[in-house]
Scaffold this motif. Structure first.
Motif, short mmCIF file in Angstrom:
data_model
loop_
_atom_site.label_atom_id
_atom_site.label_comp_id
_atom_site.label_asym_id
_atom_site.label_seq_id
_atom_site.Cartn_x
_atom_site.Cartn_y
_atom_site.Cartn_z
N ASP A 1 7.40 23.47 -4.84
CA ASP A 1 6.01 23.13 -5.15
C ASP A 1 5.32 22.60 -3.89
O ASP A 1 5.71 21.58 -3.34
N SER A 2 4.28 23.32 -3.45
CA SER A 2 3.61 22.96 -2.19
C SER A 2 2.69 21.76 -2.36
O SER A 2 2.29 21.15 -1.37
N GLY A 3 2.31 21.44 -3.58
CA GLY A 3 1.34 20.38 -3.81
C GLY A 3 -0.08 20.87 -3.88
O GLY A 3 -0.99 20.11 -4.18
N VAL A 4 -0.28 22.16 -3.62
CA VAL A 4 -1.62 22.77 -3.72
C VAL A 4 -1.71 23.45 -5.08
O VAL A 4 -0.83 24.24 -5.44
N THR A 5 -2.76 23.14 -5.82
CA THR A 5 -2.91 23.76 -7.14
C THR A 5 -4.13 24.69 -7.15
O THR A 5 -5.14 24.40 -6.49
N GLN A 6 -3.97 25.77 -7.88
CA GLN A 6 -5.06 26.73 -8.02
C GLN A 6 -5.22 27.09 -9.49
O GLN A 6 -4.23 27.30 -10.20
N THR A 7 -6.46 27.15 -9.93
CA THR A 7 -6.74 27.60 -11.29
C THR A 7 -7.90 28.58 -11.26
O THR A 7 -8.79 28.50 -10.39
N PRO A 8 -7.93 29.55 -12.18
CA PRO A 8 -6.83 29.87 -13.08
C PRO A 8 -5.74 30.68 -12.37
O PRO A 8 -5.93 31.07 -11.22
N ARG B 1 -10.75 27.88 -8.29
CA ARG B 1 -10.70 26.47 -7.92
C ARG B 1 -9.38 26.14 -7.22
O ARG B 1 -8.33 26.69 -7.56
N CYS B 2 -9.47 25.22 -6.26
CA CYS B 2 -8.30 24.81 -5.50
C CYS B 2 -8.31 23.31 -5.28
O CYS B 2 -9.34 22.74 -4.88
N SER B 3 -7.16 22.68 -5.52
CA SER B 3 -7.00 21.26 -5.18
C SER B 3 -5.96 21.16 -4.08
O SER B 3 -4.82 21.61 -4.26
#
Lengths: 112, 114
Positions: B1-8, B22-24
Motif C-alpha cells: 500500500d503506497s498510501g496514495v488513494t484514488q477514487t473511484p 479524485r486523489c489523496s
C-alpha cells in the motif's frame, strides 16, 4: 516521438536465472533514471534509480547499469524469482525540467 | 500500500460526458502528479501540482483540467469525453516538487468511455 523506449514488450526467464531488461533514450539532457515495477490492478512502485554521474547502482538482487554514450540502461535481476513477474517501466527525467518520461514497459514472466 | 488513494476504482460513462477523478496523496506529500496509461502505452505525464499550484504540464488535453485543494487532495476533470479517453489514470505523490524524486503511485482509476 518516444523519448524513452523499451523495445521488448515481454520477456520470459527461468527462475534462478538472470533477467535483463533494456531501455534506450533519445534525450541527452536526461540526467536521472528510474525503474518502476507494476503488478496487475496496482499502481507502479519505485524499484531503483541511477543518476547520470554513475554507471551502476545496486540494491540487493537489482542492479541498474547506465551507458551514457549509448543512451542505454539496463536492469539486471539476479536471481530471478516468480514474484518478480510484473511489468517494468523505465523512466527518465531532466532535473531542470519537471517531468518524468516513462517508457511503454516490459512484461517479465519468471517461470518456476 | 503506497498510501496514495484514488477514487473511484472504475468508471464507465458515455461519450460527451464529464467525470471527476479524485486523489489523496500520502500524508506529508505536497506534490501530486497525474498520469494516463492507454492500452499498450507507457505512462503519459499529464500535470503536476505542488502545494496547490500547478508546477508542470505534460500532454494534457484542453478538455482535461486538474486542481489541488488546500487539504492537498487533487481532482482531475475530464470533459467532452471521447472513446480514446478510455484508459487507466494514475495519481502519484512525492514530498518535494523538484526532480529527481521518488513518486508513490495510487492504484489507478480505470475509465471506460462507451
Amino acid at each position: 516521438d518516444q523519448q524513452v523506449k523499451q523495445n521488448s514488450p515481454s520477456l520470459s526467464v527461468q527462475e534462478g536465472r538472470i533477467s535483463i531488461l533494456n531501455c534506450d533514450y533519445t534525450n541527452s539532457m536526461f540526467d536521472y533514471f528510474l525503474w518502476y515495477k507494476k503488478y496487475p490492478a496496482e499502481g507502479p512502485t519505485f524499484l531503483i534509480s541511477i543518476s547520470s554521474i554513475k554507471d551502476k547502482n545496486e540494491d540487493g538482487r537489482f542492479t541498474v547499469f547506465l551507458n551514457k554514450s549509448a543512451k542505454h540502461l539496463s536492469l539486471h535481476i539476479v536471481p530471478s524469482q516468480p514474484g518478480d513477474s510484473a511489468v517494468y517501466f523505465c523512466a527518465a527525467s531532466e532535473t531542470s525540467y519537471d517531468k518524468v518520461i516513462f517508457g511503454p514497459g516490459t512484461s517479465l514472466s519468471v517461470i518456476p | 500500500d503506497s498510501g496514495v488513494t484514488q477514487t473511484p476504482k472504475h468508471l464507465i460513462t458515455a461519450t460527451g460526458q464529464r467525470v471527476t477523478l479524485r486523489c489523496s496523496p500520502r500524508s506529508g506529500d505536497l506534490s501530486v502528479y497525474w498520469y494516463q496509461q492507454s492500452l499498450d502505452q507507457g505512462l503519459q505525464f499529464l500535470i503536476q501540482y505542488y502545494n496547490g499550484e500547478e508546477r508542470a504540464k505534460g500532454n494534457i488535453l484542453e478538455r482535461f483540467s486538474a486542481q489541488q485543494f488546500p487539504d492537498l487532495h487533487s481532482e482531475l476533470n475530464l470533459s467532452s469525453l471521447e472513446l480514446g479517453d478510455s484508459a487507466l489514470y494514475f495519481c502519484a505523490s512525492s514530498q518535494t516538487s523538484r526532480l529527481p524524486n521518488e513518486q508513490f503511485f495510487g492504484p489507478g482509476t480505470r475509465l471506460t468511455v462507451l
